[in-house]
Design a protein around this motif. Sequence first.
Motif, PDB file in Angstrom:
ATOM      1  N   CYS A  72     -18.191 -66.306 -42.910  1.00 38.68           N
ATOM      2  CA  CYS A  72     -18.880 -65.016 -42.939  1.00 38.68           C
ATOM      3  C   CYS A  72     -17.936 -63.912 -42.493  1.00 38.68           C
ATOM      4  O   CYS A  72     -17.469 -63.120 -43.295  1.00 38.68           O
ATOM      5  CB  CYS A  72     -20.130 -65.072 -42.066  1.00 38.68           C
ATOM      6  N   ALA A  73     -17.604 -63.842 -41.210  1.00 35.79           N
ATOM      7  CA  ALA A  73     -16.689 -62.827 -40.709  1.00 35.79           C
ATOM      8  C   ALA A  73     -15.294 -63.069 -41.271  1.00 35.79           C
ATOM      9  O   ALA A  73     -14.813 -64.200 -41.299  1.00 35.79           O
ATOM     10  CB  ALA A  73     -16.657 -62.854 -39.183  1.00 35.79           C
ATOM     11  N   ASP A  76     -13.000 -62.716 -46.661  1.00 39.05           N
ATOM     12  CA  ASP A  76     -11.972 -62.446 -47.670  1.00 39.05           C
ATOM     13  C   ASP A  76     -10.617 -62.995 -47.230  1.00 39.05           C
ATOM     14  O   ASP A  76      -9.850 -63.516 -48.045  1.00 39.05           O
ATOM     15  CB  ASP A  76     -11.871 -60.941 -47.930  1.00 39.05           C
ATOM     16  N   MET A 100     -19.149 -67.847 -49.215  1.00 39.60           N
ATOM     17  CA  MET A 100     -19.071 -66.619 -48.419  1.00 39.60           C
ATOM     18  C   MET A 100     -20.462 -66.032 -48.238  1.00 39.60           C
ATOM     19  O   MET A 100     -21.280 -66.017 -49.162  1.00 39.60           O
ATOM     20  CB  MET A 100     -18.153 -65.604 -49.111  1.00 39.60           C
ATOM     21  N   SER A 101     -20.722 -65.552 -47.025  1.00 45.27           N
ATOM     22  CA  SER A 101     -21.997 -64.919 -46.722  1.00 45.27           C
ATOM     23  C   SER A 101     -21.767 -63.780 -45.753  1.00 45.27           C
ATOM     24  O   SER A 101     -21.024 -63.918 -44.788  1.00 45.27           O
ATOM     25  CB  SER A 101     -22.975 -65.937 -46.124  1.00 45.27           C
ATOM     26  N   GLU A 102     -22.392 -62.645 -46.006  1.00 44.56           N
ATOM     27  CA  GLU A 102     -22.196 -61.478 -45.140  1.00 44.56           C
ATOM     28  C   GLU A 102     -23.206 -61.426 -44.005  1.00 44.56           C
ATOM     29  O   GLU A 102     -22.973 -60.754 -42.999  1.00 44.56           O
ATOM     30  CB  GLU A 102     -22.304 -60.193 -45.965  1.00 44.56           C
ATOM     31  N   ASN A 103     -24.307 -62.130 -44.136  1.00 38.73           N
ATOM     32  CA  ASN A 103     -25.386 -61.992 -43.151  1.00 38.73           C
ATOM     33  C   ASN A 103     -25.855 -63.339 -42.621  1.00 38.73           C
ATOM     34  O   ASN A 103     -27.049 -63.635 -42.602  1.00 38.73           O
ATOM     35  CB  ASN A 103     -26.570 -61.245 -43.775  1.00 38.73           C
TER      36      ASN A 103
END
Length: 691
Positions: A72-73, A76, A100-103
Motif C-alpha cells: 500500500c504505502a 509504486d 497494490m491498494s491505496e486504502n
Amino acid sequence: MSSKVVKKGGKKWNPEDVIQAVVIADSFNFRFLPLTTEKPRALLPLVNRPLIDYTVEFLAVSGIEEVFIYCCAHADAIKKHFNQSRWSKQSSPIKLHIIMSENCPSVGDALRDIDSQACIKSDFVLVSGDLVSNMELQEVIKKHKKLRETDKMTVMTNVYKKAAPGHRTRSKEDDILIATSSSSGRLLFCEKPIGKKKISVPTDIFEENEEIDIHYDVLDCHISVCSPNVPQLFSDNFDYQTRYHFIRGIIVNEEVLGNYIYAHFISDQYAARVSNLQTYEAVSKDVMYRWVYPLVPDNSILEPYSYGRHNLYLSSGISLAFDCVLEEDVVLGPDTTVGASTVISHSSIGQRCNIGKGVTISGCYIWDDVTIGDSCKLSNSIIASNVEFKDGVIVEPGCIISFNVVVGQDFRVVSGTRLTTSKNSLSFDTDDWGDETDRDAEQALPITMPECVDSDVGCGGKGFKWDPPQPDSDDESGRFIHEKWHPHITSGNISQESSSDSNGTRSPSPLPLTTELDDAEDSFYAETLDCVRSGVTDSVKPENTILMINASKHAYNIPIQEVPLNVMKALLEGPSESTEGKKPVLIEYIIKSLRYHKTLLLHYVKGNDLQASVLNLVTSSAMKEYAIRPIFAKIVLELYNLDVLDESTILSWHSQFKGTRASKEQQEILKSVAPVIEWLENAEEESEEEN
C-alpha cells in the motif's frame, strides 16, 4: 466448481498443486520513522540488500512457485523495484504478482482484498515482508498438508522459534505466551503479555487435555502455512484486523466453528523479523556472522562479495588507503572509497560511499552515496543514503540520520537523535501485522516540521531534528512511537567472547556493552544479587545457592561465561543497607561474603580466561566506584588466598595494567596493590630458587 486438470509433460497437473505465498509488504506502525517517510520498510537496506529481497529469496529457495506481494504505502516504489529485479525475468523460479491498494489499513483488509480477487487456489504461506529466514519451509508445508488430510478443519500452522526472553531477535512488542497440546501440537491458547503483569490461562484447557505445553520461550516468526479458506474466514469476520486477532478468534470460537491452528517449533534454524530498530541491528549482525547462510553477501547473485577472515566482505571497485584498518565484521559495497588512517569495525557500508581520512566507524549501518569528511567519529547509528558529514563530525550511539541530511563541521549529534530533511512527517510505515495496539497509527495527528536550524545540524548543515508526534493520551500506539533504540555498543578494546544463541550454539560475536541492560540480563543479575546477599544473611548452603543461580541462568538463557561476572559484581555491591562513609563496614562485608561464597566462586571461576575476566571486573569496579578503590588490594589478596585467582593471573594483569596510560584512578589502584604484587613476585623468586 472442480479444479481444472491438464496434462503437462505427460503427467497430470493440477493448479491446486502450485505452492503459493502471500507477502504483506506494508507495516502498520512508526518504528522506522523518519526513514520510512521516503522509502518503505520493505526496501530499507539490510547489509546492502533490500529487506524484502531476503523474504522473496527465502520463498524461492523453499520451492514456492507463485508469490503475491501486497503493498500500500510506497507501492509504486516496490513495484518498480521488482520490475527491475531478476524476479521479473522469464528465468525466474517464481511467478510474482504485485497487488497494490491505496486504502488498506490492516492485514485483515489485505486478506479480505485477496479473497475478493480469488487469487488463492491452494494452501499458501503467509509471511511479512521483513522476514529473514533459512529454515526448511517444505517441512512445515508437508506437516500442514498431512494435518489437513486427517482433519479438514485445520486452517493454519504457525512457526515458532525457540528464543528465551531477552534474545537479541525477540522484541518486547512481539512477546507471546502460548499453550499447545503435548500430543498433537494444536494451539490451545495465545496471548501477548505486553502491558500486563500476569496472564490467566482458562482452566478448561487443563481439564480437556491430558498434557499441555506452555511456552514463553518462543519467538513468533510470523510464518504461517494457511489453508485456502483463511482469506474467506477474514472476509466473514471484520473483527479480524490482524493475524493475532485471527489466531485468538479461531482459538476462542473453536467450539462453534470447529477450526484448528497448529504450532511448529524450530530451534536450530534461523527465522526473524526486522520489526524495529533493535531487531534491525540484531539481524544485520546475524547476516554478517553467517547465521542465515545461504543468505549472505558473498552468495549474492547480483552483487557478489569476496569473503575473508574476521567476517570481512568486500565488493568490486572499492578503493582502500594503504594504512586504513578493517578490523572485523565489515561489509563494503561497490565503488566505496576509504581514506588513510581510517578504522572501521562491526559496520555495513553501502555503495559509492566516500570516507575521508582519520575516520572511526564502529557498529554503524551506512547506506548508499554517503560522504564522510576527515576525522569524523560515528558509533552505533543508522545513516541513510545521500547523507553528508563535514569534517570532524561526531555521531553518538543510537542516532538515525535520514536521507539527504548534511551535518556541519565539528558538530556533535547527541545520542538518540533522529535527523531528517523530509516535511512529510507521517507517511504510513504500515507494518506490525500482529499488534492491535498499532491499528490507530494512521490517526496520529500531523505535526508542523521546522525549517533547517544550525542548532540541529551545525553551521552549514541541512535538516532538522525529528521528534515523534504526540498522540492522544488514550492512543495505545504511543507506546511504539516513543520507542527508544539502545544499540549494542562495540569497542575495539573489549575482548572477544563467544555468545550463546537460544539453541546453545556459539556465535562469533563481540562481547556487547549495552547502554541499558536487557530485561533478561537485568532480572538475572537481580536474582543473583538476592542469592548472594541472602546466602550470607540467612546462612544458605553454597550448594543451594549454586542451584538457584543455575535455575536463573537457564530461565533467562544467560551464557555460562557471564555467570561468574554477575556473581562477582553482586559480591562487590555490598549489603542492602547503605555503607556510604563506612569503609570498615564495606570491607568487612565483602571479605566475609567472599569467604562464605568460596565454594560458589570456585564452582564458576574455572580457567585462566575466567580468572582474568573476574579480575578485570574488579578493576573496572574500582575505577568507577571510589568506595572500592581503597580496598582493591584487600579484595585481590583475599581472592588469591581463596584460590579463586592464581598468582600468574594477578602478575599478568599487573604487567598489562601498568603498561597503559595511567589515569588518576589507575595510579591509585597501582599504589594500593603494589605491596601485594611485590609479595607475589618475591614468593615466585623464592619458589624458583627452591626448585
